[in-house]
Scaffold this motif. Structure first.
Motif, PDB file in Angstrom:
ATOM      1  N   GLU A 167      17.973 -39.443   9.094  1.00  0.00           N
ATOM      2  CA  GLU A 167      17.877 -38.002   9.294  1.00  0.00           C
ATOM      3  C   GLU A 167      19.195 -37.346   8.900  1.00  0.00           C
ATOM      4  OE1 GLU A 167      16.753 -37.239  13.313  1.00  0.00           O
ATOM      5  OE2 GLU A 167      14.682 -37.842  12.976  1.00  0.00           O
ATOM      6  N   PHE A 168      19.088 -36.240   8.182  1.00  0.00           N
ATOM      7  CA  PHE A 168      20.267 -35.564   7.673  1.00  0.00           C
ATOM      8  C   PHE A 168      20.227 -34.091   8.051  1.00  0.00           C
ATOM      9  CE2 PHE A 168      19.476 -39.267   5.149  1.00  0.00           C
ATOM     10  CZ  PHE A 168      20.736 -39.797   4.922  1.00  0.00           C
ATOM     11  N   ASP A 169      21.407 -33.497   8.179  1.00  0.00           N
ATOM     12  CA  ASP A 169      21.533 -32.082   8.475  1.00  0.00           C
ATOM     13  C   ASP A 169      22.092 -31.383   7.241  1.00  0.00           C
ATOM     14  OD1 ASP A 169      20.784 -32.787  11.022  1.00  0.00           O
ATOM     15  OD2 ASP A 169      22.799 -32.677  11.855  1.00  0.00           O
ATOM     16  N   VAL A 170      21.495 -30.258   6.877  1.00  0.00           N
ATOM     17  CA  VAL A 170      21.981 -29.454   5.757  1.00  0.00           C
ATOM     18  C   VAL A 170      22.806 -28.317   6.357  1.00  0.00           C
ATOM     19  CG1 VAL A 170      21.342 -28.068   3.760  1.00  0.00           C
ATOM     20  CG2 VAL A 170      19.905 -30.007   4.439  1.00  0.00           C
ATOM     21  N   ILE A 171      24.094 -28.302   6.044  1.00  0.00           N
ATOM     22  CA  ILE A 171      25.030 -27.328   6.607  1.00  0.00           C
ATOM     23  C   ILE A 171      25.437 -26.322   5.526  1.00  0.00           C
ATOM     24  CG2 ILE A 171      27.216 -27.018   7.844  1.00  0.00           C
ATOM     25  CD1 ILE A 171      25.270 -28.902   9.312  1.00  0.00           C
ATOM     26  N   THR A 216      13.258 -22.409   5.659  1.00  0.00           N
ATOM     27  CA  THR A 216      13.094 -22.414   7.116  1.00  0.00           C
ATOM     28  C   THR A 216      11.973 -21.450   7.464  1.00  0.00           C
ATOM     29  OG1 THR A 216      14.619 -20.579   7.498  1.00  0.00           O
ATOM     30  CG2 THR A 216      15.575 -22.792   7.453  1.00  0.00           C
ATOM     31  N   SER A 217      11.680 -21.354   8.733  1.00  0.00           N
ATOM     32  CA  SER A 217      10.655 -20.395   9.174  1.00  0.00           C
ATOM     33  C   SER A 217      11.320 -19.158   9.772  1.00  0.00           C
ATOM     34  CB  SER A 217       9.734 -21.049  10.194  1.00  0.00           C
ATOM     35  OG  SER A 217      10.485 -21.497  11.300  1.00  0.00           O
ATOM     36  N   LEU A 218      12.556 -18.890   9.380  1.00  0.00           N
ATOM     37  CA  LEU A 218      13.303 -17.769   9.942  1.00  0.00           C
ATOM     38  C   LEU A 218      12.873 -16.446   9.316  1.00  0.00           C
ATOM     39  CD1 LEU A 218      16.927 -19.240   9.964  1.00  0.00           C
ATOM     40  CD2 LEU A 218      15.358 -19.040  11.892  1.00  0.00           C
ATOM     41  N   GLY A 219      12.983 -15.399  10.103  1.00  0.00           N
ATOM     42  CA  GLY A 219      12.748 -14.049   9.613  1.00  0.00           C
ATOM     43  C   GLY A 219      13.987 -13.555   8.890  1.00  0.00           C
ATOM     44  N   LEU A 220      13.901 -12.347   8.357  1.00  0.00           N
ATOM     45  CA  LEU A 220      15.007 -11.798   7.568  1.00  0.00           C
ATOM     46  C   LEU A 220      16.284 -11.669   8.386  1.00  0.00           C
ATOM     47  CD1 LEU A 220      16.054 -10.591   4.948  1.00  0.00           C
ATOM     48  CD2 LEU A 220      15.144  -8.388   5.671  1.00  0.00           C
ATOM     49  N   LYS A 221      16.200 -11.111   9.584  1.00  0.00           N
ATOM     50  CA  LYS A 221      17.389 -10.910  10.418  1.00  0.00           C
ATOM     51  C   LYS A 221      18.020 -12.244  10.801  1.00  0.00           C
ATOM     52  CE  LYS A 221      19.057  -8.765  14.688  1.00  0.00           C
ATOM     53  NZ  LYS A 221      20.231  -9.533  14.640  1.00  0.00           N
ATOM     54  N   GLU A 222      17.189 -13.203  11.208  1.00  0.00           N
ATOM     55  CA  GLU A 222      17.708 -14.506  11.620  1.00  0.00           C
ATOM     56  C   GLU A 222      18.369 -15.224  10.446  1.00  0.00           C
ATOM     57  OE1 GLU A 222      14.614 -13.438  12.249  1.00  0.00           O
ATOM     58  OE2 GLU A 222      14.534 -13.294  14.433  1.00  0.00           O
ATOM     59  N   ALA A 223      17.751 -15.142   9.265  1.00  0.00           N
ATOM     60  CA  ALA A 223      18.322 -15.779   8.071  1.00  0.00           C
ATOM     61  C   ALA A 223      19.650 -15.121   7.708  1.00  0.00           C
ATOM     62  CB  ALA A 223      17.345 -15.696   6.904  1.00  0.00           C
ATOM     63  N   LYS A 224      19.719 -13.779   7.797  1.00  0.00           N
ATOM     64  CA  LYS A 224      20.958 -13.066   7.493  1.00  0.00           C
ATOM     65  C   LYS A 224      22.049 -13.464   8.485  1.00  0.00           C
ATOM     66  CE  LYS A 224      22.978  -8.458   6.977  1.00  0.00           C
ATOM     67  NZ  LYS A 224      24.159  -8.775   7.752  1.00  0.00           N
ATOM     68  N   ASP A 225      21.692 -13.540   9.771  1.00  0.00           N
ATOM     69  CA  ASP A 225      22.664 -13.933  10.797  1.00  0.00           C
ATOM     70  C   ASP A 225      23.188 -15.342  10.536  1.00  0.00           C
ATOM     71  OD1 ASP A 225      22.329 -11.481  11.989  1.00  0.00           O
ATOM     72  OD2 ASP A 225      21.038 -12.226  13.609  1.00  0.00           O
ATOM     73  N   ASP A 254      25.538 -15.110   7.525  1.00  0.00           N
ATOM     74  CA  ASP A 254      26.775 -14.423   7.905  1.00  0.00           C
ATOM     75  C   ASP A 254      27.649 -15.287   8.815  1.00  0.00           C
ATOM     76  OD1 ASP A 254      26.154 -12.172   6.452  1.00  0.00           O
ATOM     77  OD2 ASP A 254      25.351 -11.062   8.173  1.00  0.00           O
ATOM     78  N   GLY A 255      27.022 -16.169   9.597  1.00  0.00           N
ATOM     79  CA  GLY A 255      27.753 -16.988  10.551  1.00  0.00           C
ATOM     80  C   GLY A 255      28.179 -18.339  10.003  1.00  0.00           C
ATOM     81  N   ALA A 256      28.114 -18.521   8.689  1.00  0.00           N
ATOM     82  CA  ALA A 256      28.464 -19.816   8.092  1.00  0.00           C
ATOM     83  C   ALA A 256      29.882 -20.193   8.491  1.00  0.00           C
ATOM     84  CB  ALA A 256      28.335 -19.744   6.577  1.00  0.00           C
ATOM     85  N   PRO A 257      30.189 -21.450   8.712  1.00  0.00           N
ATOM     86  CA  PRO A 257      29.337 -22.631   8.514  1.00  0.00           C
ATOM     87  C   PRO A 257      28.337 -22.823   9.663  1.00  0.00           C
ATOM     88  CG  PRO A 257      31.511 -23.298   9.246  1.00  0.00           C
ATOM     89  CD  PRO A 257      31.543 -21.796   9.088  1.00  0.00           C
ATOM     90  N   LYS A 258      27.091 -23.034   9.292  1.00  0.00           N
ATOM     91  CA  LYS A 258      26.003 -23.242  10.248  1.00  0.00           C
ATOM     92  C   LYS A 258      24.987 -24.205   9.648  1.00  0.00           C
ATOM     93  CE  LYS A 258      26.218 -19.799  13.510  1.00  0.00           C
ATOM     94  NZ  LYS A 258      25.470 -18.961  14.350  1.00  0.00           N
ATOM     95  N   PRO A 259      24.288 -24.962  10.505  1.00  0.00           N
ATOM     96  CA  PRO A 259      23.215 -25.820   9.991  1.00  0.00           C
ATOM     97  C   PRO A 259      22.020 -24.971   9.568  1.00  0.00           C
ATOM     98  CG  PRO A 259      23.465 -26.095  12.376  1.00  0.00           C
ATOM     99  CD  PRO A 259      24.532 -25.160  11.928  1.00  0.00           C
ATOM    100  N   VAL A 260      21.479 -25.261   8.390  1.00  0.00           N
ATOM    101  CA  VAL A 260      20.291 -24.569   7.900  1.00  0.00           C
ATOM    102  C   VAL A 260      19.055 -25.327   8.374  1.00  0.00           C
ATOM    103  CG1 VAL A 260      19.008 -23.873   5.840  1.00  0.00           C
ATOM    104  CG2 VAL A 260      21.483 -23.679   5.889  1.00  0.00           C
ATOM    105  N   LYS A 261      19.099 -26.648   8.223  1.00  0.00           N
ATOM    106  CA  LYS A 261      17.962 -27.485   8.617  1.00  0.00           C
ATOM    107  C   LYS A 261      18.540 -28.803   9.135  1.00  0.00           C
ATOM    108  CE  LYS A 261      13.290 -27.561   7.591  1.00  0.00           C
ATOM    109  NZ  LYS A 261      12.231 -27.109   6.786  1.00  0.00           N
TER     110      LYS A 261
END
Length: 127
Positions: free
Chosen positions: A60-64, A83-92, A95-102
């Motif tokens: 299992e791997f994490d995409v950051i 991902t199944s994120l909405g527009l606001k969640e994806a933007k957040d 904007d908050g990088a570095p963050k895990p995407v999946k």
């Protein structure tokens, strides 16, 4: 009313109607829809811990997302796509990088996501 009829009715609702339905259900039954989401988010993190201990057989791997890069809008579009994120969640998230995407995905899926994000101009790492 059968489950299928309920599901069909929910599918035909607008986002605003769904939001009102959730609030009504929370009030009527004295529950919060946020609690299960938090529990589900914690479960993959706990499941990933044993995999980290067995480095030689990591499945299992994490995409950051390390940085959005110059084409932030395109990166947001790709994040929403993978991902199944909405527009606001994806933007957040962007904007908050570095963050895990999946998290907890196969090596092949992680590589595909990394490729899509890098094509959009993002800086990505697989852990």
């Amino acid at each position: 009313m059968t489950k299928e009829e309920i599901i069909k009715a929910i599918e035909e609702m607008t986002v605003l109607e769904l939001s009102e339905l959730v609030k009504t259900l929370e009030e009527r039954f004295g529950v919060s829809a946020a609690a299960p989401v938090a529990m589900m988010a914690a479960a993959p993190a706990a499941a990933g811990a044993p995999a980290a201990a067995e480095e030689e057989e990591k499945t299992e791997f994490d995409v950051i997302l390390k940085a959005a890069g110059p084409n932030k809008i395109n990166v947001i579009k790709v994040v929403r796509e993978v991902t199944s994120l909405g527009l606001k969640e994806a933007k957040d998230l962007v904007d908050g990088a570095p963050k895990p995407v999946k998290e907890g995905v196969s090596k092949e899926e992680a590589e595909q996501i990394k490729k899509k994000l890098e094509e959009a101009g993002a800086e990505v790492e697989i852990k």
